[in-house]
Enzyme design. Sequence first.
Site, PDB file in Angstrom:
ATOM      1  N   ASN A   6      42.176  39.668  60.191  1.00  0.00           N
ATOM      2  CA  ASN A   6      41.523  38.453  59.720  1.00  0.00           C
ATOM      3  C   ASN A   6      42.586  37.416  59.378  1.00  0.00           C
ATOM      4  OD1 ASN A   6      42.282  38.798  56.816  1.00  0.00           O
ATOM      5  ND2 ASN A   6      41.010  40.623  57.042  1.00  0.00           N
TER       6      ASN A   6
ATOM      7  N   ASP B 205      36.332  45.694  57.270  1.00  0.00           N
ATOM      8  CA  ASP B 205      35.167  46.546  57.012  1.00  0.00           C
ATOM      9  C   ASP B 205      35.084  47.708  57.987  1.00  0.00           C
ATOM     10  OD1 ASP B 205      34.112  45.064  54.829  1.00  0.00           O
ATOM     11  OD2 ASP B 205      33.382  43.555  56.236  1.00  0.00           O
TER      12      ASP B 205
ATOM     13  N   PRO C 272      36.863  52.849  54.247  1.00  0.00           N
ATOM     14  CA  PRO C 272      36.532  53.131  52.843  1.00  0.00           C
ATOM     15  C   PRO C 272      36.265  51.828  52.074  1.00  0.00           C
ATOM     16  CG  PRO C 272      38.487  54.355  53.532  1.00  0.00           C
ATOM     17  CD  PRO C 272      38.178  53.391  54.637  1.00  0.00           C
TER      18      PRO C 272
ATOM     19  N   ILE D 182      36.982  50.310  49.080  1.00  0.00           N
ATOM     20  CA  ILE D 182      37.934  50.539  47.980  1.00  0.00           C
ATOM     21  C   ILE D 182      37.394  49.980  46.672  1.00  0.00           C
ATOM     22  CG2 ILE D 182      40.286  50.131  47.173  1.00  0.00           C
ATOM     23  CD1 ILE D 182      41.102  49.851  50.137  1.00  0.00           C
TER      24      ILE D 182
ATOM     25  N   LYS E  75      27.098  40.771  45.695  1.00  0.00           N
ATOM     26  CA  LYS E  75      28.222  41.671  45.936  1.00  0.00           C
ATOM     27  C   LYS E  75      28.676  42.323  44.639  1.00  0.00           C
ATOM     28  CE  LYS E  75      32.857  41.938  47.941  1.00  0.00           C
ATOM     29  NZ  LYS E  75      33.913  41.256  48.742  1.00  0.00           N
TER      30      LYS E  75
END
Length: 399
Positions: A208, A276, A303, A305, A337
């Site tokens: 990204n 992701d 994962p 995190i 979120k």
Amino acid sequence: MLAGKRILLIVGGGIAAYKSLDLIRRLRERGAAVSPVLTRAAEEFVTPLSVSALAGEAVHRDLFDLTAEAEMGHIQLSRVADLVVVAPATADLMAKMANGHADDLASTLLMATDTPVLIAPAMNVRMWDHAATRRNRATLAADGVTSVGPNDGSMACGEYGPGRMAEPLEIVAAIESALASGPLAGRRVLVTSGPTHEPIDPVRYIANRSSGAQGTALGRALSGLGADVVFVTGPARIPPPDGVTVVKVETARQMHEAVRAALPVDAGIFAAAVADWRVTSESTSKIKKGASGTPVLDFAENPDILAEVSRLEEGRPRLVVGFAAETDDVIRHATEKRARKGCDWIVANDVSPATGIMGGTDNAVTLVTDTGAETWERMTKDAVAMALARRIADALGSA
């Protein structure tokens, strides 16, 4: 800042030992007293006479020096300092520290001390990247040992890469940070930063646009307030801050391992833009264009995190802060979120292309907590970092 401070400087046996001479001079210029210790190997690169002349003190060399033991035993020597600095910290010294060896004066001092320890690693790039060194780095970070460097550059052996010892002024800055008093003194804070790279084949990866600038600014601000910062970073364009323990990773799974190794901490600040997904079947050779047509990539989730740390039953940080980079409906998505991940705060920002925030020098964030959403004015990433660091200090102070 260093006036009246005493530094116990352990010089390891590597070509970078010559930099220790300039480091001593820089520390003395700032009013610090330096007690130098040379390993046997260090004496192959710098002489006790030159070190002693610059430090203005006798050089300590031998664990079984009876005269020195009568005047000041090695236990006392390890405890009268305000900070123990190992520069250069060779692979051998780091291995001894991580595994509790005490077979010479330097390693015995490091075992006997209850004083904070700062290391400046220096070694061949292949030694730095070796699995054993990576394990030792993680162990030392978990034990509370902070580090500065190493830097990328040309080696004396002709190779290029990470392993060059930090420059003397970088080490001085790290020492000043380690000795700084502030509202976060005595607090251990984990910061994740930068992107992760998820390999497709040996030359391609999924990534990204994160530069790591906000994470670096946060690490610097927290360290400046006195925190012992463990800085876990992906392959960011912006270098990590000085005066923190740096753990470099590439993939999300490596970052997950590094975060778990760094716990426990008082606060976890998860600023990294972690991928992701990852490719389930990474190719061991470059994928070629050909008659087989466009390759099909299968993905698996990485994962989570932030969610994992937020939901720890044992060892959960007192404060867990996540970041949310959104392109629309920022506050709603960030609020959702926060609830979904179980963290305490979310720092949300609009990274749609028109804002210029992703990869830029400014940021405009909204802090989402259990009391609601608080939108801050647009400011530099350094200013955002300092404002957030002070809020973290306030939160930990009342915890």
